[in-house]
Write a protein that holds these residues in place. Structure first.
Motif, mmCIF file in Angstrom:
data_model
loop_
_atom_site.group_PDB
_atom_site.id
_atom_site.type_symbol
_atom_site.label_atom_id
_atom_site.label_comp_id
_atom_site.label_asym_id
_atom_site.label_seq_id
_atom_site.Cartn_x
_atom_site.Cartn_y
_atom_site.Cartn_z
ATOM 1 N N THR A 1 -3.986 5.947 -5.840
ATOM 2 C CA THR A 1 -4.894 6.195 -4.733
ATOM 3 C C THR A 1 -5.174 4.857 -4.067
ATOM 4 N N VAL A 2 -4.851 4.777 -2.798
ATOM 5 C CA VAL A 2 -4.975 3.522 -2.065
ATOM 6 C C VAL A 2 -5.918 3.733 -0.888
ATOM 7 N N ALA B 1 1.077 3.970 -3.066
ATOM 8 C CA ALA B 1 0.740 5.367 -2.770
ATOM 9 C C ALA B 1 1.908 6.291 -3.110
ATOM 10 N N SER C 1 0.832 -1.203 0.000
ATOM 11 C CA SER C 1 0.000 0.000 0.000
ATOM 12 C C SER C 1 0.865 1.251 0.000
ATOM 13 N N ASP C 2 1.872 1.256 0.842
ATOM 14 C CA ASP C 2 2.762 2.415 0.926
ATOM 15 C C ASP C 2 3.516 2.630 -0.380
#
Length: 72
Positions: A13-14, A8, A4-5
Protein backbone atom coordinates in the motif's frame (compact mmCIF):
# COMPACT_ATOMS: atom_id res chain seq x y z
CA UNK A 1 7.39 7.63 -8.93
CA UNK A 2 9.02 4.50 -10.37
CA UNK A 3 9.61 3.05 -6.90
CA UNK A 4 6.02 3.79 -5.84
CA UNK A 5 4.66 2.03 -8.89
CA UNK A 6 6.93 -0.98 -8.40
CA UNK A 7 6.02 -1.36 -4.72
CA UNK A 8 2.30 -1.00 -5.48
CA UNK A 9 2.54 -3.61 -8.24
CA UNK A 10 4.10 -5.99 -5.70
CA UNK A 11 1.14 -5.54 -3.34
CA UNK A 12 2.35 -2.81 -0.98
CA UNK A 13 0.00 0.00 0.00
CA UNK A 14 1.61 3.20 -1.19
CA UNK A 15 0.44 6.73 -0.41
CA UNK A 16 1.08 9.66 -2.72
CA UNK A 17 4.81 10.39 -3.00
CA UNK A 18 5.94 13.71 -1.54
CA UNK A 19 9.11 15.77 -1.54
CA UNK A 20 11.29 15.26 1.53
CA UNK A 21 12.39 18.56 3.06
CA UNK A 22 15.03 17.21 5.45
CA UNK A 23 18.72 16.61 4.91
CA UNK A 24 19.40 14.38 1.93
CA UNK A 25 22.07 11.70 2.03
CA UNK A 26 23.32 9.18 -0.51
CA UNK A 27 21.84 6.13 1.23
CA UNK A 28 18.09 5.49 1.04
CA UNK A 29 16.50 5.42 4.49
CA UNK A 30 13.59 3.12 5.26
CA UNK A 31 12.10 4.53 8.44
CA UNK A 32 9.86 2.14 10.37
CA UNK A 33 7.59 2.53 13.36
CA UNK A 34 8.45 -0.89 14.83
CA UNK A 35 11.83 -2.59 14.98
CA UNK A 36 12.00 -5.75 12.91
CA UNK A 37 9.93 -4.42 10.02
CA UNK A 38 10.97 -2.99 6.66
CA UNK A 39 13.86 -5.31 5.85
CA UNK A 40 11.83 -6.81 2.98
CA UNK A 41 12.01 -3.42 1.24
CA UNK A 42 15.81 -3.11 1.17
CA UNK A 43 16.12 -5.20 -2.00
CA UNK A 44 14.19 -2.58 -4.00
CA UNK A 45 16.98 -0.04 -3.64
CA UNK A 46 20.66 0.16 -4.58
CA UNK A 47 21.82 1.37 -1.18
CA UNK A 48 19.28 1.31 1.64
CA UNK A 49 19.19 0.92 5.41
CA UNK A 50 16.29 0.39 7.80
CA UNK A 51 16.07 2.68 10.82
CA UNK A 52 13.52 2.57 13.62
CA UNK A 53 12.15 6.10 13.91
CA UNK A 54 8.63 6.07 15.37
CA UNK A 55 8.75 9.73 16.43
CA UNK A 56 9.61 10.92 12.92
CA UNK A 57 6.70 9.19 11.16
CA UNK A 58 3.40 11.01 10.58
CA UNK A 59 0.26 9.70 12.25
CA UNK A 60 -1.06 6.62 10.47
CA UNK A 61 2.22 5.89 8.68
CA UNK A 62 4.08 2.68 9.56
CA UNK A 63 6.92 2.97 7.04
CA UNK A 64 8.42 5.92 5.18
CA UNK A 65 11.04 5.58 2.46
CA UNK A 66 13.34 8.54 1.91
CA UNK A 67 15.22 8.06 -1.33
CA UNK A 68 18.90 8.75 -1.19
CA UNK A 69 20.73 10.75 -3.80
CA UNK A 70 22.37 7.54 -5.04
CA UNK A 71 19.10 6.08 -6.38
CA UNK A 72 18.48 6.46 -10.07
Amino acid sequence: RRFSDELAADGYTVTEPTTYDGTQVEKTRIQVKEAGTGSDLVSYFANAAVETAPDELPTGVDIRIILGTGES
